[in-house]
Motif scaffolding. Structure first.
Motif, short mmCIF file in Angstrom:
data_model
loop_
_atom_site.label_atom_id
_atom_site.label_comp_id
_atom_site.label_asym_id
_atom_site.label_seq_id
_atom_site.Cartn_x
_atom_site.Cartn_y
_atom_site.Cartn_z
N ASN A 274 1.19 -1.22 -0.08
CA ASN A 274 0.15 -0.18 -0.18
C ASN A 274 1.44 1.63 0.33
O ASN A 274 1.30 1.87 1.10
N PHE A 275 1.13 1.58 -1.24
CA PHE A 275 2.35 3.23 -1.52
C PHE A 275 1.26 3.78 -0.88
O PHE A 275 2.30 5.15 -0.96
N ASP A 276 -0.10 3.98 -0.42
CA ASP A 276 -0.70 5.45 0.09
C ASP A 276 -0.21 6.03 2.00
O ASP A 276 0.64 6.75 1.92
N GLU A 277 0.39 4.82 2.29
CA GLU A 277 0.99 4.93 3.75
C GLU A 277 2.06 5.65 3.38
O GLU A 277 2.19 6.17 4.11
N THR B 246 9.33 10.07 -6.19
CA THR B 246 9.85 9.04 -6.22
C THR B 246 11.12 8.53 -5.40
O THR B 246 11.41 8.26 -4.47
N LEU B 247 12.03 8.49 -7.14
CA LEU B 247 13.61 8.75 -6.47
C LEU B 247 13.96 9.45 -5.18
O LEU B 247 15.09 9.13 -4.50
N ILE C 29 3.63 7.95 -1.82
CA ILE C 29 4.22 7.65 -2.74
C ILE C 29 3.47 7.73 -4.04
O ILE C 29 2.74 7.24 -4.02
N ASP C 30 4.31 9.00 -4.82
CA ASP C 30 3.23 9.22 -6.03
C ASP C 30 4.08 8.65 -6.90
O ASP C 30 5.15 8.36 -7.52
#
Length: 180
Positions: free
Chosen positions: A82-85, A96-97, A88-89
């Motif tokens: 779950n990248f929302d936590e 992100t990098l 990270i877009d």
């Protein structure tokens, strides 16, 4: 009453029996080393171990009570992250990098602090030497930072530019030739 000793530096200075008693009385080895140093007998941890071995005295190791540590598995599902936590877009790889580089930099800086603290303990005489694990972890953190940021390439490129410019050559932007 001084014993005949084992012939080491400690025994030659007549401090063998005192050292043996200190260890038998559960005085920490680092404190014994400080005591010896205060008496003008600077010896290493290794020599202290050899001295004690000659008298069949067990060198006290720090107690590691692994039985009391309870390790629980950490659930890890790499296919369902779950990248929302993490805020990270993924639609913007540059952001992100940048986030990953900042995280890696923070890991490196934290490890640097740990390494410097360990080094200070050696300088202050609290620890006999740097823990190898701390040095390995610092090298690993630096390697991670380098791989994530390309730091060594940037540094090497800057040095190359200085060298070329010191030769009287000019570097122009883009894919143009180096000119005199």
């Amino acid at each position: 009453m001084d014993s005949l000793g084992c012939g080491c530096k400690v025994c030659k200075q007549g401090l063998g029996d005192s050292v043996n008693e200190m260890i038998k009385n559960q005085i920490e080895p680092i404190a014994v080393l400080r005591f010896l140093d205060s008496k003008g007998c600077k010896v290493s941890d290794k020599l202290l171990r050899k001295h004690l071995t000659a008298f069949s005295i067990h060198y006290p190791e720090k107690e590691r009570d692994f039985d009391k540590i309870v390790l629980e598995p950490v659930p890890n599902n790499l296919t369902n992250i779950n990248f929302d936590e993490y805020k990270i877009d993924l639609s913007n790889p540059e952001i992100t990098l940048e986030l990953l580089q900042r995280i890696t930099l923070k890991v490196f800086l934290n490890q640097s602090r740990i390494t410097l603290q360990a080094q200070q303990k050696v300088i202050d005489g609290i620890a006999p030497d740097m823990p190898k694990e701390t040095l390995r972890n610092h090298a690993l953190a630096l390697d991670m930072l380098d791989k994530c940021t390309g730091l060594s390439q940037i540094v090497n490129q800057q040095q190359a530019i200085k060298t070329v410019e010191a030769m009287g050559l000019e570097i122009t932007p883009g894919l143009q030739n180096v000119q005199n």
